[in-house]
Scaffold this motif. Structure first.
Motif, PDB file in Angstrom:
ATOM      1  N   ASN A 104     -64.461 -10.474  42.504  1.00  0.00           N
ATOM      2  CA  ASN A 104     -64.128  -9.286  43.078  1.00  0.00           C
ATOM      3  C   ASN A 104     -63.276  -8.616  42.617  1.00  0.00           C
ATOM      4  N   ARG A 105     -62.222  -9.106  42.325  1.00  0.00           N
ATOM      5  CA  ARG A 105     -60.874  -8.411  41.625  1.00  0.00           C
ATOM      6  C   ARG A 105     -61.274  -7.712  40.385  1.00  0.00           C
ATOM      7  N   MET A 106     -62.251  -8.799  39.330  1.00  0.00           N
ATOM      8  CA  MET A 106     -62.519  -8.032  38.079  1.00  0.00           C
ATOM      9  C   MET A 106     -63.595  -6.982  38.382  1.00  0.00           C
ATOM     10  N   VAL A 131     -57.233  -4.373  27.951  1.00  0.00           N
ATOM     11  CA  VAL A 131     -55.887  -4.647  27.258  1.00  0.00           C
ATOM     12  C   VAL A 131     -55.300  -5.881  27.830  1.00  0.00           C
ATOM     13  N   CYS A 132     -55.114  -6.937  27.132  1.00  0.00           N
ATOM     14  CA  CYS A 132     -54.659  -8.252  27.788  1.00  0.00           C
ATOM     15  C   CYS A 132     -55.864  -8.975  28.224  1.00  0.00           C
ATOM     16  N   CYS A 133     -57.164  -8.913  27.514  1.00  0.00           N
ATOM     17  CA  CYS A 133     -58.308  -9.232  27.999  1.00  0.00           C
ATOM     18  C   CYS A 133     -58.646 -10.812  28.185  1.00  0.00           C
ATOM     19  N   ASP A 134     -57.588 -11.549  27.506  1.00  0.00           N
ATOM     20  CA  ASP A 134     -57.777 -13.142  27.545  1.00  0.00           C
ATOM     21  C   ASP A 134     -59.517 -13.488  27.681  1.00  0.00           C
ATOM     22  N   HIS A 135     -59.882 -14.014  28.505  1.00  0.00           N
ATOM     23  CA  HIS A 135     -61.333 -14.555  28.517  1.00  0.00           C
ATOM     24  C   HIS A 135     -62.271 -13.453  28.359  1.00  0.00           C
ATOM     25  N   GLY A 136     -61.800 -12.211  28.674  1.00  0.00           N
ATOM     26  CA  GLY A 136     -62.840 -10.950  28.354  1.00  0.00           C
ATOM     27  C   GLY A 136     -63.925 -10.617  29.391  1.00  0.00           C
ATOM     28  N   VAL A 164     -58.779  -6.057  23.993  1.00  0.00           N
ATOM     29  CA  VAL A 164     -57.688  -6.293  23.079  1.00  0.00           C
ATOM     30  C   VAL A 164     -56.918  -7.310  23.682  1.00  0.00           C
ATOM     31  N   ASP A 165     -56.413  -8.658  22.986  1.00  0.00           N
ATOM     32  CA  ASP A 165     -55.555  -9.460  22.780  1.00  0.00           C
ATOM     33  C   ASP A 165     -54.776  -9.855  21.723  1.00  0.00           C
ATOM     34  N   GLN A 166     -53.639 -10.421  21.970  1.00  0.00           N
ATOM     35  CA  GLN A 166     -52.691 -10.640  20.691  1.00  0.00           C
ATOM     36  C   GLN A 166     -52.817 -12.192  20.176  1.00  0.00           C
ATOM     37  N   VAL A 167     -53.848 -13.008  21.098  1.00  0.00           N
ATOM     38  CA  VAL A 167     -53.910 -14.447  20.477  1.00  0.00           C
ATOM     39  C   VAL A 167     -55.313 -14.509  19.725  1.00  0.00           C
ATOM     40  N   PRO A 168     -55.023 -14.700  18.465  1.00  0.00           N
ATOM     41  CA  PRO A 168     -56.386 -14.762  17.821  1.00  0.00           C
ATOM     42  C   PRO A 168     -57.246 -15.860  18.323  1.00  0.00           C
ATOM     43  N   SER A 222     -54.665  -8.041  18.583  1.00  0.00           N
ATOM     44  CA  SER A 222     -53.443  -6.987  18.414  1.00  0.00           C
ATOM     45  C   SER A 222     -52.545  -7.243  19.819  1.00  0.00           C
ATOM     46  N   SER A 223     -51.398  -6.952  19.676  1.00  0.00           N
ATOM     47  CA  SER A 223     -50.829  -6.665  20.967  1.00  0.00           C
ATOM     48  C   SER A 223     -51.249  -5.210  21.531  1.00  0.00           C
ATOM     49  N   GLY A 224     -51.001  -4.967  22.644  1.00  0.00           N
ATOM     50  CA  GLY A 224     -51.236  -3.742  23.313  1.00  0.00           C
ATOM     51  C   GLY A 224     -50.206  -2.867  22.719  1.00  0.00           C
ATOM     52  N   GLU A 225     -49.080  -3.021  22.469  1.00  0.00           N
ATOM     53  CA  GLU A 225     -48.219  -2.232  21.710  1.00  0.00           C
ATOM     54  C   GLU A 225     -48.351  -1.868  20.487  1.00  0.00           C
ATOM     55  N   ASN A 226     -48.957  -2.773  19.715  1.00  0.00           N
ATOM     56  CA  ASN A 226     -49.311  -2.432  18.288  1.00  0.00           C
ATOM     57  C   ASN A 226     -50.529  -1.520  18.106  1.00  0.00           C
ATOM     58  N   ILE A 286     -54.890  -2.693  32.247  1.00  0.00           N
ATOM     59  CA  ILE A 286     -53.842  -3.569  31.780  1.00  0.00           C
ATOM     60  C   ILE A 286     -53.417  -4.409  33.221  1.00  0.00           C
ATOM     61  N   ALA A 287     -54.133  -5.743  33.093  1.00  0.00           N
ATOM     62  CA  ALA A 287     -54.254  -6.361  34.434  1.00  0.00           C
ATOM     63  C   ALA A 287     -53.651  -7.837  34.069  1.00  0.00           C
ATOM     64  N   GLY A 288     -52.955  -8.609  35.042  1.00  0.00           N
ATOM     65  CA  GLY A 288     -52.813  -9.956  34.801  1.00  0.00           C
ATOM     66  C   GLY A 288     -51.715 -10.354  33.855  1.00  0.00           C
ATOM     67  N   VAL A 289     -50.801  -9.316  33.883  1.00  0.00           N
ATOM     68  CA  VAL A 289     -49.749  -9.588  32.864  1.00  0.00           C
ATOM     69  C   VAL A 289     -48.353  -8.942  33.794  1.00  0.00           C
TER      70      VAL A 289
HETATM   71  C1  SAM Z   1     -53.513 -14.040  32.577  1.00  0.00           C
HETATM   72  S1  SAM Z   1     -54.231 -13.167  30.987  1.00  0.00           S
HETATM   73  C2  SAM Z   1     -55.072 -11.889  31.945  1.00  0.00           C
HETATM   74  C3  SAM Z   1     -56.428 -11.858  31.749  1.00  0.00           C
HETATM   75  C4  SAM Z   1     -57.250 -10.650  32.408  1.00  0.00           C
HETATM   76  N1  SAM Z   1     -56.434  -9.285  32.122  1.00  0.00           N
HETATM   77  C5  SAM Z   1     -57.089 -10.646  34.049  1.00  0.00           C
HETATM   78  O1  SAM Z   1     -56.454  -9.874  34.465  1.00  0.00           O
HETATM   79  O2  SAM Z   1     -58.000 -11.364  34.478  1.00  0.00           O
HETATM   80  C6  SAM Z   1     -53.009 -12.644  30.153  1.00  0.00           C
HETATM   81  C7  SAM Z   1     -53.523 -12.350  28.974  1.00  0.00           C
HETATM   82  O3  SAM Z   1     -52.569 -11.246  28.235  1.00  0.00           O
HETATM   83  C8  SAM Z   1     -52.438 -11.461  26.806  1.00  0.00           C
HETATM   84  N2  SAM Z   1     -51.276 -10.884  26.452  1.00  0.00           N
HETATM   85  C9  SAM Z   1     -49.945 -10.889  27.160  1.00  0.00           C
HETATM   86  N3  SAM Z   1     -49.197  -9.965  26.447  1.00  0.00           N
HETATM   87  C10 SAM Z   1     -49.648  -9.177  25.852  1.00  0.00           C
HETATM   88  C11 SAM Z   1     -49.588  -7.921  24.794  1.00  0.00           C
HETATM   89  N4  SAM Z   1     -48.545  -7.393  24.813  1.00  0.00           N
HETATM   90  N5  SAM Z   1     -50.602  -7.419  24.217  1.00  0.00           N
HETATM   91  C12 SAM Z   1     -51.717  -7.768  24.137  1.00  0.00           C
HETATM   92  N6  SAM Z   1     -52.253  -9.055  25.130  1.00  0.00           N
HETATM   93  C13 SAM Z   1     -51.311  -9.661  25.719  1.00  0.00           C
HETATM   94  C14 SAM Z   1     -52.282 -12.900  26.679  1.00  0.00           C
HETATM   95  O4  SAM Z   1     -52.674 -13.580  25.394  1.00  0.00           O
HETATM   96  C15 SAM Z   1     -53.166 -13.637  27.511  1.00  0.00           C
HETATM   97  O5  SAM Z   1     -54.496 -13.614  27.053  1.00  0.00           O
END
Ligand code: SAM
Length: 172
Positions: free
Chosen positions: A12-14, A30-35, A53-57, A84-88, A99-102
Motif C-alpha cells: 500500500n505504501r508503494m 531514485v534509490c529504487c532498490d528492488h524497483g 536509479v540506484d547506485q549498486v550495480p 548512479s547515486s542520486g547525487e551524481n 526518494i523513499a526508504g533512505v
Molecule cells: C531500503 S532501499 C529503498 C527501496 C525503495 N525506495 C523503497 O522505499 O521501498 C534503499 C536503496 O537506496 C539505495 N541508495 C542509498 N543511497 C543512495 C544514493 N545516494 N543514490 C542512489 N541510491 C542510493 C541503496 O542502494 C538501496 O538499494
C-alpha cells in the motif's frame, strides 16, 4: 546459474507513491532498490517515462532482468535504468522525483547536488525518509530549495506495523 526472480509485491505504501505522482510526465524512482515502485509506475501506464536509479550495480542488473522477464511488462514501455547515486545524476529531472526508504541526510545530499547543478526541474518531490526526518524538514524549510517548492501535503502510511511519512512538495 539463472537468477531466481521474485515477482513484485506492491505494498500500500508503494501504491501511494504512484498514486501521488503527477500523470503524463516522467516518474523518477531514485534509490529504487528492488524497483517495485517504478515497476508499478510502468504498469500503471500513467507516466511519459519511468526512470530507475540506484547506485549498486548488481541491484540494477537484477532489476533489468526482472523487467525484461516479467510477462506483464511490455519491453517497449519507456523506461531507463541509471546505475548512479542520486547525487551524481547528470541530466534534467522533470515530472515527479521519488526518494523513499533512505535517511533524510541522503535525501538532502541528493536534492542539494541536483539543485546546485541546476538539474532539479521536477514539478513534484515525493520524499519518504525512513530516518532523520527531524533533519530533512527544517532543511527543506530553510534551504534555497524552499523558494522553489512548497509543502502540499504530508501523508502517514503504515507498512509492517511501522508508520512512514510521505511529504509531497510542489513547484511554486
Ligand atoms: C531500503 S532501499 C529503498 C527501496 C525503495 N525506495 C523503497 O522505499 O521501498 C534503499 C536503496 O537506496 C539505495 N541508495 C542509498 N543511497 C543512495 C544514493 N545516494 N543514490 C542512489 N541510491 C542510493 C541503496 O542502494 C538501496 O538499494
Amino acid at each position: 546459474m539463472p537468477t531466481k526472480l521474485t515477482s513484485p509485491k506492491v505494498s500500500n505504501r508503494m501504491k501511494q507513491f504512484v498514486d501521488n505522482a503527477l500523470p503524463a510526465l516522467p516518474f523518477w524512482d531514485v534509490c529504487c532498490d528492488h524497483g517495485y515502485i517504478g515497476i508499478a509506475a510502468l504498469k500503471s501506464l500513467k507516466f511519459e517515462e519511468v526512470h530507475f536509479v540506484d547506485q549498486v550495480p548488481h541491484i540494477m542488473e537484477r532489476l533489468d532482468k526482472l523487467i525484461h522477464q516479467s510477462p506483464h511488462l511490455n519491453p517497449a514501455y519507456n523506461f531507463f535504468l541509471h546505475i548512479s547515486s542520486g547525487e551524481n545524476l547528470d541530466m534534467d529531472i522533470y515530472g515527479t522525483i521519488l526518494i523513499a526508504g533512505v535517511g533524510g541526510t541522503t535525501i538532502i545530499k541528493i536534492l542539494d547536488s541536483l539543485f546546485e547543478r541546476q538539474y532539479l526541474k521536477a514539478n513534484r518531490l515525493l520524499l519518504s525518509p525512513h530516518l532523520d526526518e527531524h533533519i530533512l524538514i527544517p532543511y527543506l524549510e530553510s534551504n534555497p530549495i524552499s523558494k522553489l517548492y512548497t509543502l502540499t501535503e504530508k501523508i502517514l502510511m503504515s507498512e509492517r506495523r511501522r508508520i512512514r511519512p510521505l511529504y509531497i512538495y510542489d513547484k511554486i
